[in-house]
Design a protein around this motif. Structure first.
Motif, short mmCIF file in Angstrom:
data_model
loop_
_atom_site.label_atom_id
_atom_site.label_comp_id
_atom_site.label_asym_id
_atom_site.label_seq_id
_atom_site.Cartn_x
_atom_site.Cartn_y
_atom_site.Cartn_z
N ALA A 135 -11.45 -0.33 1.43
CA ALA A 135 -10.73 -0.19 2.70
C ALA A 135 -9.56 -1.18 2.77
O ALA A 135 -8.49 -0.84 3.27
CB ALA A 135 -11.68 -0.40 3.88
N ILE A 136 -9.77 -2.38 2.26
CA ILE A 136 -8.68 -3.37 2.23
C ILE A 136 -7.55 -2.88 1.32
O ILE A 136 -6.37 -2.97 1.69
CB ILE A 136 -9.22 -4.74 1.80
N LYS A 137 -7.91 -2.32 0.16
CA LYS A 137 -6.87 -1.75 -0.73
C LYS A 137 -6.12 -0.63 -0.02
O LYS A 137 -4.90 -0.52 -0.15
CB LYS A 137 -7.51 -1.22 -2.01
N LEU A 138 -6.86 0.20 0.72
CA LEU A 138 -6.22 1.29 1.46
C LEU A 138 -5.22 0.73 2.46
O LEU A 138 -4.11 1.24 2.59
CB LEU A 138 -7.29 2.13 2.18
N GLY A 139 -5.60 -0.34 3.14
CA GLY A 139 -4.70 -0.99 4.09
C GLY A 139 -3.45 -1.53 3.43
O GLY A 139 -2.39 -1.61 4.06
N GLN A 140 -3.54 -1.86 2.17
CA GLN A 140 -2.39 -2.41 1.44
C GLN A 140 -1.43 -1.34 0.93
O GLN A 140 -0.25 -1.60 0.73
CB GLN A 140 -2.88 -3.28 0.27
N VAL A 141 -1.94 -0.13 0.69
CA VAL A 141 -1.09 0.89 0.06
C VAL A 141 -0.73 2.09 0.95
O VAL A 141 0.15 2.86 0.58
CB VAL A 141 -1.73 1.44 -1.25
N ALA A 142 -1.38 2.25 2.08
CA ALA A 142 -1.23 3.49 2.85
C ALA A 142 0.20 3.79 3.28
O ALA A 142 0.58 4.95 3.34
CB ALA A 142 -2.15 3.47 4.06
N GLY A 143 1.00 2.81 3.54
CA GLY A 143 2.36 3.08 3.98
C GLY A 143 3.38 3.09 2.85
O GLY A 143 4.57 3.17 3.11
N THR A 144 2.93 3.01 1.60
CA THR A 144 3.87 2.93 0.49
C THR A 144 4.35 4.30 0.05
O THR A 144 5.52 4.61 0.15
CB THR A 144 3.25 2.18 -0.71
N ASP A 145 3.45 5.13 -0.43
CA ASP A 145 3.80 6.51 -0.80
C ASP A 145 2.53 7.35 -0.76
O ASP A 145 1.42 6.84 -0.87
CB ASP A 145 4.49 6.58 -2.16
N LEU A 146 2.73 8.64 -0.64
CA LEU A 146 1.60 9.56 -0.46
C LEU A 146 0.68 9.59 -1.67
O LEU A 146 -0.54 9.57 -1.52
CB LEU A 146 2.12 10.97 -0.15
N ALA A 147 1.20 9.61 -2.87
CA ALA A 147 0.36 9.69 -4.07
C ALA A 147 -0.56 8.48 -4.19
O ALA A 147 -1.75 8.61 -4.49
CB ALA A 147 1.22 9.84 -5.32
N THR A 148 -0.02 7.31 -3.95
CA THR A 148 -0.82 6.08 -4.02
C THR A 148 -1.88 6.09 -2.92
O THR A 148 -3.04 5.75 -3.16
CB THR A 148 0.08 4.84 -3.88
N MET A 149 -1.49 6.50 -1.72
CA MET A 149 -2.44 6.56 -0.62
C MET A 149 -3.53 7.58 -0.92
O MET A 149 -4.71 7.32 -0.69
CB MET A 149 -1.75 6.91 0.69
#
Length: 152
Positions: free
Chosen positions: A117-131
């Motif tokens: 969940a912490i990783k998700l919080g770090q990447v969710a606003g970066t790009d769709l594929a990463t999220m």
């Protein structure tokens, strides 16, 4: 002069809420606390992030980042105060008794979910594929715990 009614109303509501909470057993309060935290986390994860990851909802980086931040923050809440000894029964709950029989495994899986969940919080606003990849990893971490410790 400011109206007194809103203050009196707020105090009455707070008093009534306090009376309801005080009337509950500690087990009931713990069950409702963990359910509220997990339900709110689920709202943001399954209601916003997962649909974006699946293409069922338009990707909005700001909304994704905000919801993922909430998921990450909420992922810490249930484990500290929501599963004390004695809260395996009381208010209706889907928590299996195995939580308290194998607390070490339960805590390990909870920590793994928090990490995702912490990783998700770090990447969710970066790009769709990463999220999308991190939504899948976070969902898998949730499922790992639910498989052993949550009734359907």
């Amino acid at each position: 002069m400011k109206p007194v009614v809103p203050v009196v109303t707020a105090l009455a509501v707070a008093g009534a809420f306090s009376a309801v909470v005080a009337a509950q057993t500690p087990a009931d309060r713990a069950i409702k606390y963990r359910q509220a935290a997990l339900s709110t986390m689920g709202f943001h994860f399954f209601g916003i992030l997962a649909p974006m990851a699946k293409g069922e909802r338009p990707y909005d980086a700001q909304v994704a980042a905000r919801s993922a931040k909430f998921v990450a923050e909420l992922s810490e809440m249930p484990w500290h105060d929501g599963f004390p000894a004695g809260s395996e029964s009381g208010a209706p709950t889907k928590a299996k008794p195995e939580i308290w029989k194998d607390k070490s495994k339960f805590e390990k899986l909870a920590q793994a979910m928090q990490a995702e969940a912490i990783k998700l919080g770090q990447v969710a606003g970066t790009d769709l594929a990463t999220m999308r990849a991190q939504v899948q990893a976070t969902a898998k971490a949730c499922t790992n715990c639910h498989d052993d410790f949550r009734s359907r």
